[in-house]
Design a protein around this motif. Structure first.
Motif, short mmCIF file in Angstrom:
data_model
loop_
_atom_site.label_atom_id
_atom_site.label_comp_id
_atom_site.label_asym_id
_atom_site.label_seq_id
_atom_site.Cartn_x
_atom_site.Cartn_y
_atom_site.Cartn_z
N PHE A 70 -14.24 -6.89 -23.59
CA PHE A 70 -14.66 -7.62 -22.39
C PHE A 70 -15.93 -8.42 -22.65
N VAL A 71 -15.90 -9.68 -22.29
CA VAL A 71 -17.11 -10.50 -22.30
C VAL A 71 -17.98 -10.14 -21.10
N ASP A 72 -17.32 -9.85 -19.99
CA ASP A 72 -18.02 -9.45 -18.77
C ASP A 72 -18.66 -8.07 -18.98
N THR A 73 -19.97 -8.03 -18.96
CA THR A 73 -20.69 -6.78 -19.28
C THR A 73 -20.53 -5.70 -18.22
N LYS A 74 -20.01 -6.07 -17.03
CA LYS A 74 -19.84 -5.08 -15.97
C LYS A 74 -18.39 -4.58 -15.87
N ALA A 75 -17.51 -5.10 -16.70
CA ALA A 75 -16.09 -4.73 -16.60
C ALA A 75 -15.88 -3.23 -16.78
N VAL A 76 -16.48 -2.68 -17.82
CA VAL A 76 -16.30 -1.24 -18.09
C VAL A 76 -16.90 -0.42 -16.96
N TRP A 77 -18.03 -0.86 -16.42
CA TRP A 77 -18.64 -0.15 -15.31
C TRP A 77 -17.71 -0.10 -14.11
N HIS A 78 -17.07 -1.22 -13.77
CA HIS A 78 -16.12 -1.24 -12.65
C HIS A 78 -14.97 -0.27 -12.89
N ILE A 79 -14.44 -0.26 -14.10
CA ILE A 79 -13.28 0.59 -14.41
C ILE A 79 -13.67 2.07 -14.32
N ASN A 80 -14.89 2.39 -14.68
CA ASN A 80 -15.34 3.79 -14.70
C ASN A 80 -15.65 4.35 -13.31
N GLN A 81 -15.68 3.49 -12.32
CA GLN A 81 -15.94 3.99 -10.98
C GLN A 81 -14.76 4.84 -10.50
N LYS A 82 -15.07 5.78 -9.60
CA LYS A 82 -14.00 6.66 -9.08
C LYS A 82 -12.89 5.85 -8.45
N HIS A 83 -13.27 4.81 -7.71
CA HIS A 83 -12.28 3.90 -7.13
C HIS A 83 -12.79 2.47 -7.28
N ILE A 84 -11.85 1.55 -7.43
CA ILE A 84 -12.19 0.13 -7.52
C ILE A 84 -11.89 -0.49 -6.16
N SER A 85 -12.90 -1.09 -5.58
CA SER A 85 -12.75 -1.65 -4.24
C SER A 85 -12.25 -3.09 -4.33
N VAL A 88 -11.53 -7.29 -8.43
CA VAL A 88 -12.74 -7.71 -9.13
C VAL A 88 -12.38 -8.83 -10.09
N LYS A 89 -13.03 -9.99 -9.93
CA LYS A 89 -12.78 -11.11 -10.83
C LYS A 89 -13.79 -11.07 -11.96
N LEU A 90 -13.28 -10.83 -13.16
CA LEU A 90 -14.15 -10.73 -14.33
C LEU A 90 -14.35 -12.11 -14.95
N SER A 91 -15.46 -12.29 -15.65
CA SER A 91 -15.73 -13.57 -16.31
C SER A 91 -14.78 -13.80 -17.49
N ASP A 92 -13.97 -12.80 -17.82
CA ASP A 92 -12.96 -12.95 -18.87
C ASP A 92 -11.71 -13.65 -18.34
#
Length: 494
Positions: A70-85, A88-92
């Motif tokens: 992932f180029v988007d540095t927050k992508a892994v953080w979003h995936i690791n959350q208990k739920h994804i709200s 999420v549009k990633l910069s990738d």
């Protein structure tokens, strides 16, 4: 492309995304990483394409493994959350969302751990999205790419439609792009490929061929062989214990040897029967024990190639043995049967044409000179298996009248080696030699020993001499120069 599957952080916290997708989508949105991925083997790609085009009861696509940095540095953080709200549009150029099941009591796995997350997510890739890196499965995906490029015919289009509808399992290692992320993918690639055991390894072949679990038809489907009966005949007829000189090789690679021989026969034009193959096993075993160069060689591919060639042509067999020795092919540990055969056939199929320009002394000398060149070329062909011949006899014309000047020019244009006898500074020979040089032919200058030296600019060039009344000296000069040219310019070791 939209991928849906289960996401978990396993393997020391690495994110693993698993699911199913069509081959076409995975081909389009992935690429080989040249920093660690080996170059695709064209032969293996063709074999995979052939396998996929067959009616195979055992057709199965093992899991394809990709990397996603992932180029988007927050992508892994979003995936690791208990739920994804929401989405999420990633910069990738990838849209990330969680898939909620209606039945919330479904357990995704049979284990519990405080260090893992499990949920179902979707990744939607647009046309500019970050590509997946192919870690394991590049040959299969490259074969699919080649299939989709096939010419549009009724048969090919049916095959393409089959490929387009094929759904296969995938796994994606997901991490934030960094030097470490690519190094991790490279390490996984190495571990998979260095520890993988191919279907055609000795243990697997022995299990397939000796358990009587599979019929001839089933084995034909597994190995894509048309004549599995011949393979089984060889295994039932040949007793490896009989060939003591090959014991060290057959103890560990007998089934591999038989498999490789039959593979070569399947792909070749000649189809020897079991009696011929059995005789070839015996002959190679006899010769192997008498060849000093091969005494320490444990390469089963050398043995398989020798048995194959003896089974289809004794002449070719007698030619390949000195070729293997001269080029020390037996010292190349990793060379396979296809490489050996391709190198040998390329060397042996080189066609070399020889033209001779000389003064006219007499009809007797012309006939004698033709005989000398004919003997030399025949000797080289028989001794080394090289396709070498005269580009027409010297000063000999029969049948319909031709324009001699035009014919000479055409012969020079179509020759590879041009011998020019400059005895007496003959102007015609000088002109023909200049034409051959302009065309970048391999020119060899000859001169009768007692004749006057060259008067033109080429007097500083090296040339070979012969004695007027000793034909053997001309024969030796011709043979010596031809062999030198073949060594240097034709990838032929003589």
């Amino acid at each position: 492309m939209k991928l849906t599957g289960i996401i978990e952080n396993v393997f020391n916290g690495r994110l693993i995304f698993r699911g199913y997708a069509t081959l076409v989508d995975l081909v389009e949105f992935s690429q080989s990483n040249d920093n660690y991925q080996r170059k695709a083997d064209s032969t293996r790609i063709k074999q995979i394409a052939t396998f996929m085009n067959g009616e195979n009861l055992y057709e199965f696509f093992t899991e394809l493994l990709f990397g996603l940095e992932f180029v988007d540095t927050k992508a892994v953080w979003h995936i690791n959350q208990k739920h994804i709200s929401g989405t999420v549009k990633l910069s990738d150029n990838i849209k990330l969302s969680e898939v909620r099941l209606k039945n919330t009591n479904i357990q995704l796995n049979s284990y519990e751990s405080d260090n893992t997350i499990q949920k179902i997510i979707s990744l939607e890739f647009d046309n500019n999205a970050t590509k997946l890196s192919r870690i394991d499965g590049n040959h299969r995906l490259t074969a699919v790419e080649d299939i989709l490029k096939l010419e549009d015919t009724e048969e090919n289009n049916i095959f393409k439609e089959k490929i387009k509808s094929t759904v296969v399992p995938f796994s994606i290692l997901m991490h934030t792009k960094s030097d470490d992320s690519e190094n991790y993918e490279a390490a996984i690639f190495y571990l998979i490929n260095s520890n993988a055991v191919p279907l055609t390894c000795e243990q697997n072949l022995k299990a397939l061929f000796t358990t009587n679990r599979f019929s001839q038809t089933e084995l034909s489907l597994i190995f894509n062989f048309k004549n599995t009966a011949l393979l089984l005949d060889v295994l039932n007829t040949i007793k490896k214990e009989t060939y003591s000189s090959l014991k060290n090789i057959f103890d560990t690679s007998f089934f591999t040897c038989v498999y490789k021989i039959i593979s070569l026969i399947e792909n070749g034009k000649d189809k020897p029967d079991i009696n011929r193959i059995a005789a070839s096993f015996q002959q190679v075993a006899n010769d192997w024990g008498n060849m000093e160069e091969f005494k320490d060689c444990l390469n089963v591919n050398i043995v398989a190639v020798l048995i194959y060639y003896h089974s289809i042509s004794v002449e070719r067999y007698n030619q390949i043995i000195p070729w293997l020795k001269r080029n020390r092919i037996y010292q190349i540990e990793d060379i396979n049967v296809d490489s050996i055969v391709n190198l040998y056939e390329k060397a042996m199929n080189s066609k070399v044409k020889v033209f001779v320009a000389m003064p006219y002394f007499s009809s007797e000398i012309v006939r004698s000179t033709n005989d000398i060149y004919s003997r030399v070329l025949t000797k080289i062909h028989k001794q080394y298996g090289i396709d070498i011949s005269m580009n027409g006899e010297i000063m000999t014309y029969e049948g319909s009248t031709v324009n001699i000047v035009n014919d000479v020019f055409e012969r020079i244009e179509n020759c590879d080696i041009c011998f020019c006898d400059i005895t007496d500074n003959n102007p015609n020979v000088t002109y023909e030699m200049g034409w051959a040089r302009a065309l970048k032919k391999h020119v060899v200058i000859l001169k009768e020993e007692s004749a006057e030296g060259p008067k033109s600019d080429y007097k500083l060039d090296n040339y070979s001499t012969y004695k007027k009344d000793a034909h053997l000296t001309l024969e030796e000069a011709v043979e010596k120069n031809i062999i030198a040219i073949l060594k240097k310019n034709y990838s032929i070791t003589v």
